[in-house]
Design an enzyme around this catalytic site. Structure first.
Site, PDB file in Angstrom:
ATOM      1  CG  ASP A 223      -8.369  -4.531  -2.891  1.00  0.00           C
ATOM      2  OD1 ASP A 223      -9.589  -4.373  -2.736  1.00  0.00           O
ATOM      3  OD2 ASP A 223      -7.634  -3.701  -3.433  1.00  0.00           O
TER       4      ASP A 223
ATOM      5  CG  HIS B  11      -2.081   0.876   1.109  1.00  0.00           C
ATOM      6  ND1 HIS B  11      -2.030   2.225   1.337  1.00  0.00           N
ATOM      7  CD2 HIS B  11      -3.357   0.594   0.731  1.00  0.00           C
ATOM      8  CE1 HIS B  11      -3.233   2.737   1.115  1.00  0.00           C
ATOM      9  NE2 HIS B  11      -4.050   1.770   0.739  1.00  0.00           N
TER      10      HIS B  11
HETATM   11  N1  ACO Z   1       3.966  -7.949  -4.027  1.00  0.00           N
HETATM   12  C1  ACO Z   1       5.306  -8.024  -4.085  1.00  0.00           C
HETATM   13  N2  ACO Z   1       6.114  -6.949  -3.964  1.00  0.00           N
HETATM   14  C2  ACO Z   1       5.547  -5.767  -3.764  1.00  0.00           C
HETATM   15  C3  ACO Z   1       4.145  -5.614  -3.672  1.00  0.00           C
HETATM   16  C4  ACO Z   1       3.358  -6.776  -3.825  1.00  0.00           C
HETATM   17  N3  ACO Z   1       2.023  -6.687  -3.759  1.00  0.00           N
HETATM   18  N4  ACO Z   1       3.843  -4.324  -3.490  1.00  0.00           N
HETATM   19  C5  ACO Z   1       5.010  -3.673  -3.460  1.00  0.00           C
HETATM   20  N5  ACO Z   1       6.032  -4.519  -3.623  1.00  0.00           N
HETATM   21  C6  ACO Z   1       7.457  -4.202  -3.655  1.00  0.00           C
HETATM   22  C7  ACO Z   1       7.843  -3.609  -5.006  1.00  0.00           C
HETATM   23  O1  ACO Z   1       8.234  -4.610  -5.920  1.00  0.00           O
HETATM   24  C8  ACO Z   1       8.962  -2.680  -4.622  1.00  0.00           C
HETATM   25  O2  ACO Z   1      10.113  -3.471  -4.371  1.00  0.00           O
HETATM   26  P1  ACO Z   1      11.580  -2.940  -4.758  1.00  0.00           P
HETATM   27  O3  ACO Z   1      11.772  -1.703  -3.915  1.00  0.00           O
HETATM   28  O4  ACO Z   1      12.455  -4.080  -4.396  1.00  0.00           O
HETATM   29  O5  ACO Z   1      11.519  -2.634  -6.217  1.00  0.00           O
HETATM   30  C9  ACO Z   1       8.517  -2.110  -3.281  1.00  0.00           C
HETATM   31  O6  ACO Z   1       7.676  -3.108  -2.715  1.00  0.00           O
HETATM   32  C10 ACO Z   1       7.742  -0.790  -3.408  1.00  0.00           C
HETATM   33  O7  ACO Z   1       6.631  -1.023  -4.287  1.00  0.00           O
HETATM   34  P2  ACO Z   1       5.967   0.078  -5.216  1.00  0.00           P
HETATM   35  O8  ACO Z   1       5.189  -0.597  -6.278  1.00  0.00           O
HETATM   36  O9  ACO Z   1       6.975   1.083  -5.649  1.00  0.00           O
HETATM   37  O10 ACO Z   1       5.004   0.780  -4.174  1.00  0.00           O
HETATM   38  P3  ACO Z   1       3.852   1.790  -4.537  1.00  0.00           P
HETATM   39  O11 ACO Z   1       3.611   2.588  -3.303  1.00  0.00           O
HETATM   40  O12 ACO Z   1       4.096   2.525  -5.806  1.00  0.00           O
HETATM   41  O13 ACO Z   1       2.615   0.823  -4.842  1.00  0.00           O
HETATM   42  C11 ACO Z   1       0.786  -0.579  -4.669  1.00  0.00           C
HETATM   43  C12 ACO Z   1       1.594   0.525  -3.983  1.00  0.00           C
HETATM   44  C13 ACO Z   1       0.407  -0.138  -6.086  1.00  0.00           C
HETATM   45  C14 ACO Z   1      -0.486  -0.789  -3.873  1.00  0.00           C
HETATM   46  C15 ACO Z   1       1.634  -1.891  -4.718  1.00  0.00           C
HETATM   47  O14 ACO Z   1       1.957  -2.305  -3.418  1.00  0.00           O
HETATM   48  C16 ACO Z   1       0.942  -2.996  -5.498  1.00  0.00           C
HETATM   49  O15 ACO Z   1       1.038  -3.031  -6.731  1.00  0.00           O
HETATM   50  N6  ACO Z   1       0.216  -3.916  -4.770  1.00  0.00           N
HETATM   51  C17 ACO Z   1      -0.533  -4.947  -5.452  1.00  0.00           C
HETATM   52  C18 ACO Z   1      -1.855  -4.385  -5.952  1.00  0.00           C
HETATM   53  C19 ACO Z   1      -2.818  -4.100  -4.823  1.00  0.00           C
HETATM   54  O16 ACO Z   1      -3.027  -4.924  -3.937  1.00  0.00           O
HETATM   55  N7  ACO Z   1      -3.465  -2.928  -4.913  1.00  0.00           N
HETATM   56  C20 ACO Z   1      -4.483  -2.514  -3.948  1.00  0.00           C
HETATM   57  C21 ACO Z   1      -3.986  -1.426  -3.068  1.00  0.00           C
HETATM   58  S1  ACO Z   1      -5.215  -0.990  -1.870  1.00  0.00           S
HETATM   59  C22 ACO Z   1      -6.367  -0.155  -2.776  1.00  0.00           C
HETATM   60  O17 ACO Z   1      -6.067   0.562  -3.683  1.00  0.00           O
HETATM   61  C23 ACO Z   1      -7.753  -0.357  -2.458  1.00  0.00           C
END
Ligand code: ACO
Length: 376
Positions: free
Chosen positions: A313, A259
């Protein structure tokens, strides 16, 4: 000139009196009331009143608000006929987005953005949206559309219109809790989209249409469907370890985790976990819950150090499945609830509006000579 921040992380772009989030501690409050208190004691209708008025209603006020919402359960004929004439293969989120937009054409004064009119439009859309989703789902299943029942709560009425029978008390309460938990969440992407659109003094329909479009993305509300697809792909609890480790090795995102704001377990996920576990037991879906729990344990071991925990979610997928909802209705359920938050933010934005207009950092070339087309 201020610094470019990719994804606007940490940028304060609005003020709100509705929800407070402490991402480090995993706290969510609506108007100061912890979300767990509301999911334990409140109803969706009362929560909407709270968000829109920034206080809990009296008994009389709640009865009046609920009555007004129930008076709006039916779609106008023009919308009802549209819902049942779209292709049966359409995605429910596309249908909901399009019908909210179409509703604007049935409003004789769609641009009236003064507080009373804007609030009335929000209430109208919130009241009618469940009928849009339920009618479309029945249309695609070749079943007759069920008219709303104004003696039922928002949650009961939706499940009734969907299934053609009144839900059990347990199912209705579970669904109501889901509605409370998803109702508002600070300046998330779809809420921001709604505020950006209304800041041009466009109209409530356009702002909510944009919000539904934003929510459906897999990085936002669409993740609950991604979670369910992942759970379906894993044949058994024993297969979870290899499946999840394979995804992490390939650097695939595990849906329902991570998140932008929470660096601890999302408090809504805690509530939904309990609900999912109970419903899974009641409906013979223990395996599904066990798979979810196994995924959480692996993620805790592998990536919790990066601040990646279950978000809203993750356990909502199991919860919705146990309630008996089709996979592609999961995100529309989120939307039905979040209409409350989006609407509240639209009303806040209109009260003291200033146009959103950030700047882009131009990184292209300058003073380039124009090349005639025959010389390119
Ligand atoms: N699974 C595995 N690794 C993850 C996940 C995940 N779900 N989420 C983040 N990471 C990792 C990334 O790969 C990244 O790693 P790195 O630094 O080694 O490259 C690090 O954590 C940071 O991740 P970002 O994607 O840059 O974080 P951001 O804040 O941009 O994204 C997001 C947040 C979009 C929610 C992301 O965590 C994600 O894609 N999660 C999966 C989709 C999801 O569940 N979305 C619902 C969010 S809640 C809502 O909107 C209702």
């Amino acid at each position: 000139m201020s610094e470019f921040v990719k994804g606007l992380e940490g940028i304060v772009a609005a003020q709100t009196e509705m929800s407070y989030i402490n991402g480090e501690k995993g706290v969510l409050e609506y108007v100061g009331i912890p979300i767990g208190e509301l999911s334990a004691h409140s109803t969706f209708e009362e929560t909407v009143f709270l968000l829109w008025n920034r206080r809990l209603p009296t008994k009389g006020e709640l009865a009046e608000f609920t009555g007004n919402l129930r008076d709006r359960y039916s779609m106008p004929d023009g919308i009802a006929s549209r819902v049942t004439s779209v292709p049966k293969t359409a995605e429910p989120m596309h249908v909901l987005r399009t019908m909210i937009s179409a509703l604007g054409m049935h409003d004789t004064d769609p641009n009236a953005n003064d507080a009373d009119n804007a609030r009335a439009k929000c209430l109208n859309i919130l009241g009618q949206a469940p009928a849009m989703v339920a009618a479309f789902d029945r249309h695609r299943r070749g079943l007759p559309v069920i008219e709303p029942d104004t003696s039922l709560t928002f949650a009961e009425n939706f499940l009734y219109m969907l299934n053609g029978e009144k839900p059990t008390e347990t199912m209705a309460r579970a669904f109501d809790i889901c509605m409370i938990l998803h109702a508002d969440h600070g300046l998330n992407n779809s809420t921001f989209a709604a505020r950006v659109v209304i800041s041009t003094l466009s109209d409530v329909y356009s702002a909510l249409t944009a919000a539904v479009g934003s929510l459906r993305g897999p990085l936002h509300g669409g993740a609950n469907e991604g979670v369910m697809k992942m759970l379906n792909e894993v044949p058994s609890v024993d297969a979870v370890e290899d499946h999840v480790m394979g995804m992490l090795k390939r650097k695939d995102k595990i849906m329902g985790f991570g998140h932008r704001v929470y660096k601890a377990k999302d408090p809504r996920a805690k509530d939904l976990q309990g609900l999912a576990e109970q419903l899974a037991k009641d409906t013979g879906n223990e395996d599904l819950f066990a798979k979810s729990h196994a995924i959480e344990k692996i993620m805790e071991r592998e990536v919790a150090a990066k601040g990646i925990y279950p978000n809203v979610d993750f356990y909502s997928a199991t919860t919705y499945h146990c309630i008996g909802l089709q996979l592609d209705l999961f995100t529309p359920m989120f939307a039905l609830s979040r209409l409350a938050g989006w609407s509240g933010h639209i009303l806040e934005q209109l009260d003291g509006n200033r146009l959103f207009r950030p700047t882009a950092d131009y990184i292209g070339p300058h003073a380039v000579a124009y090349t005639p087309i025959e010389k390119r």
